[in-house]
Design an enzyme around this catalytic site. Structure first.
Site, PDB file in Angstrom:
ATOM      1  N   ASP A  23      28.618  51.635   8.960  1.00  0.00           N
ATOM      2  CA  ASP A  23      28.600  50.315   9.786  1.00  0.00           C
ATOM      3  C   ASP A  23      27.105  50.032  10.082  1.00  0.00           C
ATOM      4  O   ASP A  23      26.312  51.139  10.380  1.00  0.00           O
ATOM      5  CB  ASP A  23      29.358  50.226  11.169  1.00  0.00           C
ATOM      6  CG  ASP A  23      29.019  51.271  11.819  1.00  0.00           C
ATOM      7  OD1 ASP A  23      28.177  51.034  12.680  1.00  0.00           O
ATOM      8  OD2 ASP A  23      29.758  52.628  11.936  1.00  0.00           O
TER       9      ASP A  23
ATOM     10  N   GLU B  15      32.099  48.695  24.102  1.00  0.00           N
ATOM     11  CA  GLU B  15      31.526  49.974  24.565  1.00  0.00           C
ATOM     12  C   GLU B  15      30.802  49.608  25.800  1.00  0.00           C
ATOM     13  O   GLU B  15      30.954  48.732  26.399  1.00  0.00           O
ATOM     14  CB  GLU B  15      31.024  50.413  23.453  1.00  0.00           C
ATOM     15  CG  GLU B  15      29.609  49.557  22.894  1.00  0.00           C
ATOM     16  CD  GLU B  15      28.925  50.339  21.790  1.00  0.00           C
ATOM     17  OE1 GLU B  15      28.067  51.077  22.130  1.00  0.00           O
ATOM     18  OE2 GLU B  15      29.231  50.048  20.592  1.00  0.00           O
TER      19      GLU B  15
END
Length: 273
Positions: free
Chosen positions: A72, A163
């Site tokens: 990613d 997150e």
């Protein structure tokens, strides 16, 4: 390697961030404190993980279960050499598209077009800031700026990166029930706009702390879990397996290193819905 020292933004004034000077307490300036300077170009899937959870031994699976290598990237990587990434084993990728309701990755469309031309199955992700606006607002910003889905065989479902807060309290000042509600609103809006429930990127520790280990998403949303270790470890409640495991924040591929839980034909299957 791409790790830079991240400023403690909540403790610095804007002038200190711009000049590199030591922060001057607001009471000593005889002025009102300036706004916190945001740094979305430094926020990406996993940018807060190692700081909060560390790294645990050798990264990557040590079992013989079939895994498919991927990665990613965000604006941090800029223009990606997709041919080199493929040569080093990349078969899929997630690309950061947006953050909050104001930021778009300036390299996103170049990264998306380049990966598509190279035949890399790729998808877009959104970095969530749940304390700045509602889940629906951020989902719409995401879908409007690259977070859609098309049944072309090369597009993974949209993904939500939820997150630790890079600007303050880990759970963004939301209660566990409010956080679950925010994620649900984001998820439902993406589903209504694209026909796909978003993949959820998180860590088990963050999910347990900030949602109360809510088990209500496993039946609809694939899991993209981060843990920098030789085993994926315990998963958040509601998921019996991970779809993607982000196992390291650097390696042979640009950006973060990921494994899809299955052979390449399973990556193709989720891209096809």
């Amino acid at each position: 390697m791409r790790r830079l020292a991240r400023p403690a933004a909540a403790a610095l004034t804007a002038s200190a961030l711009l000049t590199g000077a030591a922060a001057v307490p607001a009471y000593a300036q005889n002025t009102r404190p300036l706004p916190i300077v945001l740094h979305p170009e430094l926020d990406y899937a996993g940018s807060t993980v190692a700081v909060h959870e560390g790294r645990h031994g050798l990264a990557g699976p040590r079992s013989r279960a079939t895994q498919t290598q991927g990665m990613d990237v965000s604006g941090f990587q800029g223009n990606v050499d997709w041919g080199a990434a493929i040569s080093n084993g990349a078969r899929f990728a997630y690309l950061k598209a947006t953050e909050g309701t104001t930021y778009t990755n300036p390299y996103f469309y170049g990264q998306s077009g380049g990966s598509f031309a190279a035949g890399v199955i790729r998808g877009a992700y959104h970095f969530a800031l749940p304390n700045t606006s509602g889940g629906a607002a951020q989902a719409n910003w995401f879908v409007d700026h690259g977070g859609g889905w098309t049944p072309d065989g090369l597009t993974l479902p949209p993904a939500l990166d939820i997150e630790y807060n890079p600007y303050g309290a880990s759970c963004y000042g939301l209660s566990q029930s409010a956080m679950v509600g925010w994620i649900r609103e984001f998820s439902d809006t993406v589903h209504s706009r694209t026909g796909r429930y978003p993949m959820i990127y998180t860590t088990t520790a963050w999910w347990s702390s900030c949602t109360g280990n809510d088990s209500g998403f496993g039946a609809t949303n694939p899991l993209w879990v981060a843990r920098y270790a030789s085993a994926v470890g315990a998963l958040p409640a509601g998921w019996g397996f991970q779809t993607i495991w982000q196992y390291a924040d650097s390696g042979s591929l640009p950006g973060d290193q990921d494994y899809f839980n299955g052979a390449y034909d399973r990556v193709q299957a989720i891209a096809n819905g």
